[in-house]
Design a protein around this motif. Structure first.
Motif, PDB file in Angstrom:
ATOM      1  N   GLN A  13      37.563  39.647  31.253  1.00 41.38           N
ATOM      2  CA  GLN A  13      36.942  40.035  32.521  1.00 41.38           C
ATOM      3  C   GLN A  13      37.762  39.526  33.698  1.00 41.38           C
ATOM      4  O   GLN A  13      37.976  40.238  34.689  1.00 41.38           O
ATOM      5  N   GLU A  14      38.259  38.309  33.589  1.00 37.36           N
ATOM      6  CA  GLU A  14      39.084  37.728  34.653  1.00 37.36           C
ATOM      7  C   GLU A  14      40.393  38.496  34.802  1.00 37.36           C
ATOM      8  O   GLU A  14      40.851  38.757  35.926  1.00 37.36           O
ATOM      9  N   GLU A  17      39.767  41.763  36.601  1.00 37.18           N
ATOM     10  CA  GLU A  17      39.564  41.553  38.032  1.00 37.18           C
ATOM     11  C   GLU A  17      40.896  41.351  38.757  1.00 37.18           C
ATOM     12  O   GLU A  17      41.101  41.879  39.852  1.00 37.18           O
ATOM     13  N   LYS A  20      42.795  44.614  39.159  1.00 36.78           N
ATOM     14  CA  LYS A  20      42.346  45.434  40.279  1.00 36.78           C
ATOM     15  C   LYS A  20      43.045  45.017  41.579  1.00 36.78           C
ATOM     16  O   LYS A  20      43.346  45.854  42.427  1.00 36.78           O
TER      17      LYS A  20
END
Length: 444
Positions: A13-14, A17, A20
């Motif tokens: 998930q990190e 992020e 992005k």
């Protein structure tokens, strides 16, 4: 198992992020974590990173950074050596291996820079990836030892005819030691460490010693000492305690016979300055260990002569001096990767065991001077100078560790003449020498 699943989920998930925020984050991370794999995977990861920069991550205005332009200039000089090389085929073949010296800095010049926070996250996941490789090779060693009972499974790298070491010969224990050392210093430099991070640092510490690279171990210990005595918050308060722990741990590890013997071979052969010594045992009957003095002075050798690491590098430097006096190499050199035939001629002249002439100079500074002349040597020295200068300026211990490791490694290895070596050097060099980003951080 749940903790592992949770860690991996949070990590992914990190990463998403950060991807992005910078479209080249994940592609660059792929290069970092696939370094100890086969070249095909390294090449694919590099291509994905460069394509991500070209199509998704180009900034509006390209900035001029001397530290990033210099490797490009060095590669252009390598390419120019095609016009005077003494071995065209080997020079042309080497240019493709060295191409990342050009492509990666260009990509960094045109891409949106990684933030300091992103750099730390890249180093974090690189660190965990190296721990994974260390655990994999340690597990492999245990299985091999249980099957064969051969202790060599835990140390150094194997040979092509008997690839029975901690890591395969193709990876090279010295190179893997460098990969692991930078990962170790990421965990060591953290002010507050979790139990997992302490465990990871411990695994990497032991693994580096088992790899038994003498040069890397010495520099590795030196850097640990610098950290404990000058960078650690407790350095002033507990300097004596740190020293005692440091000596105890190092002494315990060096007591392992396999590691100790690798140092003793160098010490014993090189303290006999006028004569070498012979050994007669089951492993290498009748082998004559050449001293530094003999490596520099002998007019002839025999096929029973064995060159320990230091003695061999002294012999190679002697060959460079001879070639330097025989050939017009000062300004332009012999040409990129074009020294092999000269070294083979020296092998026959001095009656070395067949195969010694196939080794390069095992010294990046000498390699650059011999094949690229004074300018090739100068470009390399300036690149290393800027690297250590920026590291000290920003007081970044991980960067300082990388810079010192490279300076010392280049004394004993032609690291940039291997495709994985040049890739490793240039990706970390570009990652750390992001000067503008440091300036932005200071103004916030």
């Amino acid at each position: 198992m749940k903790n592992i699943d949770s860690f991996l989920a949070n990590a992914w998930q990190e990463i998403l992020e950060e991807q992005k925020l910078n479209k080249s984050f994940l592609p660059f991370l792929l290069i970092l974590i696939t370094l100890p794999t086969i070249m095909a995977i390294n090449n694919i990861s590099t291509a994905v990173f460069i394509l991500s920069v070209l199509f998704f991550n180009r900034k509006n205005k390209m900035e001029t950074k001397v530290s990033l332009i210099l490797p490009i200039v060095l590669y252009v000089w390598m390419a120019a050596s095609y016009f005077w090389t003494v071995d065209v085929s080997r020079t042309v073949a080497a240019l493709s291996k060295e191409i990342t010296l050009f492509l990666i800095p260009v990509a960094f010049l045109i891409m949106n820079p990684f933030t300091k926070n992103q750099i730390l996250k890249l180093l974090k996941y690189y660190g965990y990836a190296m721990v994974f490789y260390a655990v994999f090779f340690l597990t492999r060693a245990v299985i091999r030892y249980l099957i064969s009972g051969d202790q060599r499974a835990f140390f150094y790298h194997g040979e092509y005819e008997d690839d029975f070491g901690l890591v395969p010969k193709l990876l090279n224990a010295i190179h893997v030691s460098v990969y692991m050392a930078v990962a170790f210093f990421y965990f060591l430099s953290k002010e507050i460490k979790s139990k997992l991070e302490v465990l990871c640092a411990s695994i990497l510490f032991v693994f580096i010693f088992l790899l038994s690279s003498k040069n890397i171990i010495v520099v590795f210990l030196f850097l640990i000492g610098i950290h404990f005595f000058y960078f650690s918050k407790s350095s002033n308060k507990m300097r004596l305690r740190n020293l005692a722990i440091f000596i105890l741990v190092v002494g315990s590890i060096l007591s392992f016979s396999k590691i100790k013997n690798r140092f003793l071979v160098e010490f014993q052969s090189n303290t006999n300055t006028s004569i070498s010594h012979s050994v007669f045992n089951e492993a290498d009957e009748g082998v004559n260990y050449v001293s530094i003095y003999e490596a520099w002075n002998n007019e002839k050798f025999t096929h029973g002569d064995y060159f320990p690491g230091t003695a061999f590098r002294v012999y190679q430097f002697r060959m460079f001096v001879e070639i330097f006096n025989e050939e017009p190499v000062f300004w332009k050199g012999l040409g990129l990767n074009a020294s092999l035939n000269k070294l083979l001629e020296k092998e026959k002249k001095y009656n070395l065991y067949p195969g010694y002439g196939n080794f390069n100079f095992h010294n990046q500074y000498v390699q650059n001077f011999a094949e690229l002349g004074f300018f090739g040597f100068l470009f390399l020295v300036v690149i290393l100078f800027l690297n250590i200068k920026n590291a000290i300026k920003h007081k970044d211990f991980i960067h300082i560790s990388f810079a010192i490791l490279m300076i010392s490694l280049f004394l004993t290895e032609s690291f940039l003449w291997r495709q994985t070596g040049v890739l490793y050097f240039i990706i970390f060099y570009c990652l750390f020498n992001n000067n503008n980003e440091y300036k932005k951080l200071k103004t916030k």
